[in-house]
Design an enzyme around this catalytic site. Structure first.
Site, PDB file in Angstrom:
ATOM      1  N   GLY A  75       0.834  -1.179   0.000  1.00  0.00           N
ATOM      2  CA  GLY A  75       0.000   0.000   0.000  1.00  0.00           C
ATOM      3  C   GLY A  75       0.873   1.234   0.000  1.00  0.00           C
ATOM      4  N   HIS A 104     -11.989   1.224  -7.355  1.00  0.00           N
ATOM      5  CA  HIS A 104     -11.264   0.093  -7.926  1.00  0.00           C
ATOM      6  C   HIS A 104     -10.002   0.663  -8.557  1.00  0.00           C
ATOM      7  CE1 HIS A 104     -11.110  -3.513 -10.933  1.00  0.00           C
ATOM      8  NE2 HIS A 104     -10.184  -3.574  -9.995  1.00  0.00           N
ATOM      9  N   ASP A 105      -8.851   0.174  -8.152  1.00  0.00           N
ATOM     10  CA  ASP A 105      -7.602   0.784  -8.614  1.00  0.00           C
ATOM     11  C   ASP A 105      -7.496   0.808 -10.131  1.00  0.00           C
ATOM     12  OD1 ASP A 105      -7.145  -1.962  -8.857  1.00  0.00           O
ATOM     13  OD2 ASP A 105      -5.470  -2.010  -7.445  1.00  0.00           O
ATOM     14  N   ASN A 119      -8.807  -9.937 -17.765  1.00  0.00           N
ATOM     15  CA  ASN A 119      -7.837 -10.129 -16.684  1.00  0.00           C
ATOM     16  C   ASN A 119      -6.780 -11.135 -17.116  1.00  0.00           C
ATOM     17  OD1 ASN A 119      -9.601  -8.577 -15.104  1.00  0.00           O
ATOM     18  ND2 ASN A 119      -9.133  -9.752 -13.295  1.00  0.00           N
TER      19      ASN A 119
END
Length: 497
Positions: free
Chosen positions: A28, A251-252, A311
């Site tokens: 993070g 959402h990143d 993805n």
């Protein structure tokens, strides 16, 4: 690591300071973004590890450690900004959540999406809502860890029986900071419970599967207010109040796509990191059966756009190998990999067989052996196999997305951590046969900051945001080289043709 503005200063107008909390699957960070009408600067305030914990019950996120890292980061952000932060925004990975009881207390550590509890769950769900119907209703690709499958797996547990509220990871941290619950839409769209056409809950799917949508807090959209930092948070961080928390693309990937420095609409993007998310930005979802068969997903982005993407396992493959090898020098490893013959062996970088942690070098070697290819043995050979395989997966995703969406592109933008891997960027350009523009590396944090800045009127629409990024962020362009036939042959080999 910091990304510095190349043009524009505070002299052109007001500059505000924003804290972007950006949580990835392995670490993070809290970044300070200083934004004005003609300036954009990003400086790292604090970085901390995100180490999942394997308990007797399974794989769990250490969310309390993450929250402590956020508080430490906000304290550091204040120190970098003369004590003043104008807003805070949070983005993270998708699909995972925390359950709260009637008092708002967390019921155990959130389950990690790589946990095995969802094995075989999708097949059970499809007996009630067939896979084709589920895709037509939600537009979401099949992935075993989708929130929908996690909820079905969790339903028999005592913890779930006591839950009164469900908050996705960035919403949970926002709730701890402000005391105000909400569900941000771009992240909610990864639950497989959102209709991408209405941009609201798919109540029919939820009803048929017995999922109580009342567990979710009201939907929020990027730019919506999410409350003020609680007095206890102000005391812990030393920030003078009031400090608003602004809803961003939580959402990143939504935040990263918002920070693609494209100059037009004919572009593809690849958000690189632990995962590679490769696709297009569209105005409407693609819900055809062909799209479902190709396993493309329709997630929501900024301003009602659709992130139409696939993805791909991403740099997780290399991260796991590097961990197994005892963390060798990555630059040296990539230099050695560049000398290995190209496309000697490739694997399917989207194969769920690579989802779980552990023994990654051996599993990649086994996949090559089973497909009758030369078996990579050294770290350099395995690394080259991974990077060639990722580039090949990028090629397939970009080509198929264009065909399925009838949306041609002229350039591929790579953003995120993979932009620092020059070999991967060069191979992707060669594989796609298109120019690749790499950068910015901290795209999710920049997208997070820009939504906050837009809320304060410092930047305009998405096109204005992207022009600002293109002017201020360091970008590298890679032109395609080599023989396209070699990539076609590798693709045929992998497909068994």
């Amino acid at each position: 690591m910091s990304t510095h503005a190349m043009s524009g200063t505070a002299a052109t107008g007001a500059v505000k300071s924003y804290a972007a909390v950006d949580l990835g699957a392995s670490s993070g960070r809290v970044m300070v973004g200083r934004a004005g009408r003609d300036s954009l600067e990003l400086v790292e305030a604090h970085r901390f590890p995100n180490r999942p914990v394997r308990t007797p019950e399974g794989l769990r996120w250490d969310v309390l450690s993450l929250y402590a890292g956020v508080l430490d980061g906000l304290r550091a952000a204040g120190a970098l900004s003369d004590g003043r932060i104008d807003s805070v925004g949070i983005d993270s990975w998708a699909v995972d959540y925390g359950l709260l009881d009637a008092d708002g207390a967390l019921l155990g550590n959130p389950v990690h999406y790589r946990d095995t509890r969802t094995e075989g769950v999708a097949e059970k769900v499809w007996t009630t809502v067939p896979a084709a119907e589920l895709y037509a209703a939600t537009g979401l690709q099949y992935a075993p860890f989708n929130t929908l499958y996690q909820l079905v797996a969790a339903r028999p547990t005592a913890q779930f029986a006591h839950a009164e509220r469900l908050l996705l990871i960035p919403d949970l941290l926002t709730y701890w900071l402000t005391g105000e619950p909400g569900t941000e839409l771009t992240n909610a769209s990864t639950t497989q419970l959102i209709d991408p056409r209405t941009r609201d809950w798919s109540r029919d799917v939820a009803d048929r599967l017995g999922i109580d949508l009342g567990l979710f807090a009201p939907l929020r959209r990027p730019g919506d207010p999410a409350g003020l930092l609680r007095p206890e948070v102000l005391q812990a961080t030393g920030l003078p109040g009031p400090v608003p928390v602004t809803t961003v693309g939580s959402h990143d990937t939504a935040s990263a796509v918002a920070a693609v420095p494209a100059t037009g609409e004919r572009f593809a993007y690849i958000c690189t990191g632990t995962w590679s998310l490769a696709g297009l930005e569209l105005e409407a979802p693609v819900l055809t059966e062909a799209s479902r068969a190709a396993n493309f997903t329709n997630e929501l982005g900024l301003d009602g756009t659709v992130r139409y993407l696939r993805n791909i396992m991403g740099l997780w493959l290399l991260q796991e190998c590097v961990r197994e090898w005892g963390d060798p020098d990555l630059d040296e490893l990539l230099r050695d990999a560049a000398t290995v013959p190209a496309l000697r062996s490739v694997v399917d970088a989207g194969d769920a067989a690579f989802l779980a942690p552990g023994r990654m070098p051996e599993r990649i070697a086994e996949a090559c052996r089973e497909s009758g290819q030369p078996v990579p043995a050294t770290p350099a050979e395995i690394t080259r196999c991974i990077l060639d395989s990722l580039a090949l997966a990028h090629r397939r995703a970009v080509a198929e997305a264009q065909a399925l969406a009838d949306h041609p592109v002229d350039v591929v933008h790579i953003v995120g951590g993979g932009t620092r891997n020059a070999l991967l960027c060069r191979l992707t350009a060669d594989a796609c046969g298109l120019p690749v523009v790499a950068g910015p590396a901290e795209a999710a944090a920049l997208g997070n900051v820009l939504v906050q800045a837009r809320t304060h009127g410092l930047v305009g629409d998405r096109a204005s945001m992207r022009r600002l990024l293109a002017r201020t962020q360091p970008l590298v362009r890679y032109e395609p080289q080599g023989d396209p036939a070699a990539w076609r042959a590798a693709e045929d080999r992998l497909a068994g043709r």
